[in-house]
Design a protein around this motif. Structure first.
Motif, short mmCIF file in Angstrom:
data_model
loop_
_atom_site.label_atom_id
_atom_site.label_comp_id
_atom_site.label_asym_id
_atom_site.label_seq_id
_atom_site.Cartn_x
_atom_site.Cartn_y
_atom_site.Cartn_z
N MET A 188 4.93 22.42 -20.74
CA MET A 188 5.08 23.16 -19.65
C MET A 188 6.77 23.38 -19.63
O MET A 188 7.26 22.16 -19.49
CB MET A 188 4.60 23.02 -18.16
N VAL A 189 7.37 24.31 -19.11
CA VAL A 189 8.60 24.60 -19.08
C VAL A 189 8.97 24.75 -17.63
O VAL A 189 8.54 25.97 -17.06
CB VAL A 189 9.28 25.63 -20.02
N GLU A 190 9.80 24.10 -16.99
CA GLU A 190 10.25 24.34 -15.75
C GLU A 190 11.76 24.48 -15.64
O GLU A 190 12.61 23.85 -16.25
CB GLU A 190 9.78 23.12 -14.85
N PHE A 191 12.13 25.74 -14.78
CA PHE A 191 13.52 26.03 -14.88
C PHE A 191 13.83 26.61 -13.57
O PHE A 191 12.74 27.07 -12.80
CB PHE A 191 13.75 26.78 -15.91
N LYS A 192 14.99 26.92 -13.23
CA LYS A 192 15.57 27.56 -12.03
C LYS A 192 16.31 28.85 -12.21
O LYS A 192 17.15 28.87 -13.34
CB LYS A 192 16.21 26.56 -10.95
N ILE A 193 15.88 29.68 -11.58
CA ILE A 193 16.87 31.04 -11.67
C ILE A 193 17.76 30.93 -10.37
O ILE A 193 17.22 31.05 -9.32
CB ILE A 193 16.01 32.44 -11.60
N PHE A 194 19.02 30.91 -10.71
CA PHE A 194 20.01 30.81 -9.34
C PHE A 194 20.36 32.27 -8.83
O PHE A 194 20.60 33.11 -9.52
CB PHE A 194 21.17 30.00 -9.84
N ARG A 195 20.37 32.39 -7.57
CA ARG A 195 20.51 33.54 -7.04
C ARG A 195 22.15 33.94 -7.09
O ARG A 195 22.99 33.23 -7.45
CB ARG A 195 20.27 33.76 -5.53
N ALA A 196 22.56 35.06 -6.73
CA ALA A 196 24.00 35.54 -6.75
C ALA A 196 24.79 34.58 -5.90
O ALA A 196 25.98 34.63 -6.09
CB ALA A 196 23.68 36.87 -6.25
N ALA A 197 24.14 34.16 -4.61
CA ALA A 197 24.83 33.26 -3.71
C ALA A 197 25.54 32.26 -4.56
O ALA A 197 26.43 31.91 -4.35
CB ALA A 197 24.05 32.51 -2.66
N ARG A 198 24.77 31.43 -5.35
CA ARG A 198 25.30 30.42 -6.09
C ARG A 198 26.56 30.78 -7.10
O ARG A 198 27.30 29.95 -7.31
CB ARG A 198 24.24 29.57 -7.04
N ARG A 199 26.20 31.94 -7.89
CA ARG A 199 27.29 32.52 -8.88
C ARG A 199 28.10 33.04 -8.02
O ARG A 199 29.32 33.22 -8.74
CB ARG A 199 26.57 33.49 -9.74
N ALA A 200 28.26 33.20 -6.83
CA ALA A 200 29.50 33.74 -6.11
C ALA A 200 30.77 32.95 -6.15
O ALA A 200 31.76 33.19 -6.14
CB ALA A 200 29.35 33.90 -4.65
N HIS A 201 30.17 31.65 -6.35
CA HIS A 201 31.39 30.55 -6.29
C HIS A 201 32.33 30.55 -7.76
O HIS A 201 33.09 30.05 -7.71
CB HIS A 201 30.90 29.18 -6.34
N SER A 202 31.67 31.28 -8.71
CA SER A 202 32.26 31.47 -10.17
C SER A 202 33.29 32.68 -9.90
O SER A 202 32.97 33.30 -9.54
CB SER A 202 31.20 31.33 -11.28
N LYS A 203 34.36 32.49 -10.94
CA LYS A 203 35.19 33.62 -11.08
C LYS A 203 34.71 34.64 -11.92
O LYS A 203 34.28 34.36 -12.86
CB LYS A 203 36.69 33.18 -11.59
N LEU A 204 34.71 35.91 -11.49
CA LEU A 204 34.55 36.98 -12.53
C LEU A 204 35.43 37.76 -12.95
O LEU A 204 36.29 38.19 -12.11
CB LEU A 204 33.33 38.01 -11.75
N THR A 205 35.64 37.62 -14.17
CA THR A 205 37.16 38.28 -14.74
C THR A 205 36.70 39.56 -15.55
O THR A 205 35.79 39.56 -16.33
CB THR A 205 37.88 37.31 -15.62
N THR A 206 37.44 40.61 -15.10
CA THR A 206 37.32 41.78 -16.10
C THR A 206 38.16 42.00 -16.98
O THR A 206 39.51 42.03 -16.33
CB THR A 206 37.05 43.00 -14.94
N LEU A 207 38.13 42.23 -18.25
CA LEU A 207 38.98 42.40 -19.20
C LEU A 207 39.54 43.83 -19.12
O LEU A 207 38.74 44.75 -19.30
CB LEU A 207 38.82 41.92 -20.47
N LYS A 208 40.79 44.21 -19.10
CA LYS A 208 41.53 45.48 -19.49
C LYS A 208 41.88 45.50 -20.82
O LYS A 208 42.99 45.22 -21.29
CB LYS A 208 42.55 45.76 -18.37
N LEU A 209 41.02 45.95 -21.67
CA LEU A 209 40.99 46.04 -23.10
C LEU A 209 42.05 46.94 -23.79
O LEU A 209 42.88 46.77 -24.68
CB LEU A 209 39.96 46.19 -23.95
N ARG A 210 42.47 48.00 -22.90
CA ARG A 210 43.68 48.70 -23.27
C ARG A 210 45.12 48.08 -23.26
O ARG A 210 45.77 48.59 -24.14
CB ARG A 210 43.73 50.16 -22.35
N ARG A 211 45.08 47.29 -22.37
CA ARG A 211 46.21 46.45 -22.51
C ARG A 211 46.40 45.22 -23.53
O ARG A 211 47.34 44.61 -23.46
CB ARG A 211 46.67 46.01 -21.09
N ALA A 212 45.30 45.01 -24.13
CA ALA A 212 45.19 43.71 -24.93
C ALA A 212 45.86 43.97 -26.31
O ALA A 212 46.29 45.16 -26.68
CB ALA A 212 43.91 43.56 -25.22
N ASP A 213 46.67 42.94 -26.69
CA ASP A 213 47.41 42.67 -27.75
C ASP A 213 46.68 42.14 -28.82
O ASP A 213 46.54 40.82 -28.78
CB ASP A 213 48.71 42.14 -27.53
#
Length: 134
Positions: free
Chosen positions: A74-99
């Motif tokens: 049997m496999v037990e696991f947790k799915i974390f809600r957005a509230a837990r993930r809110a602590h992590s930084k979300l970075t959006t890359l602007k690929l047009r500026r990428a070198d």
């Protein structure tokens, strides 16, 4: 989550003997899906998989023994809600500026054959990701 019945897949090396299993690995790898179970779920095979496309969304994975006459763990696991993930930084890359020339040069300095030797797909991805962030 499910029983995918690909007995011939070696998740550590990301390899398989049969064509259907290689196609399955290609789909998982091509869609940047993470496999979060690290222990066999049926004898020495890893048949039951928990797949996610977001790091940190699934965690606390535990194998809990078999239920009744089943030969699977049997496999037990947790799915974390957005509230837990809110602590992590979300970075959006602007690929047009990428070198990409600089990026290619920096990644070209790493001896990848040695850096990834003996590692499976998941571990290799983490090594690559860490190198790219430096």
């Amino acid at each position: 989550m499910g029983d995918f019945n690909h007995l011939d897949i070696c998740w550590r090396d990301n390899t398989a003997r049969h064509k259907q299993s290689r196609r399955f690995l290609k789909c998982v790898d091509g869609d940047f899906v993470l496999h979060v179970i690290e222990e066999p779920t049926k004898r020495s095979a890893m048949l039951d998989l928990v797949l996610t496309n977001k790091e940190g969304l699934v965690g606390n994975v535990k194998l809990k023994g078999s239920l009744g006459c089943s030969d699977h763990e049997m496999v037990e696991f947790k799915i974390f809600r957005a509230a837990r993930r809110a602590h992590s930084k979300l970075t959006t890359l602007k690929l047009r500026r990428a070198d990409f020339g600089v990026f290619r040069d920096l990644l070209g300095r790493v001896p990848w054959d040695k850096a990834l030797e003996g590692r499976g797909a998941q571990e290799s991805w983490l090594v690559f990701k860490l190198q790219a962030q430096e």
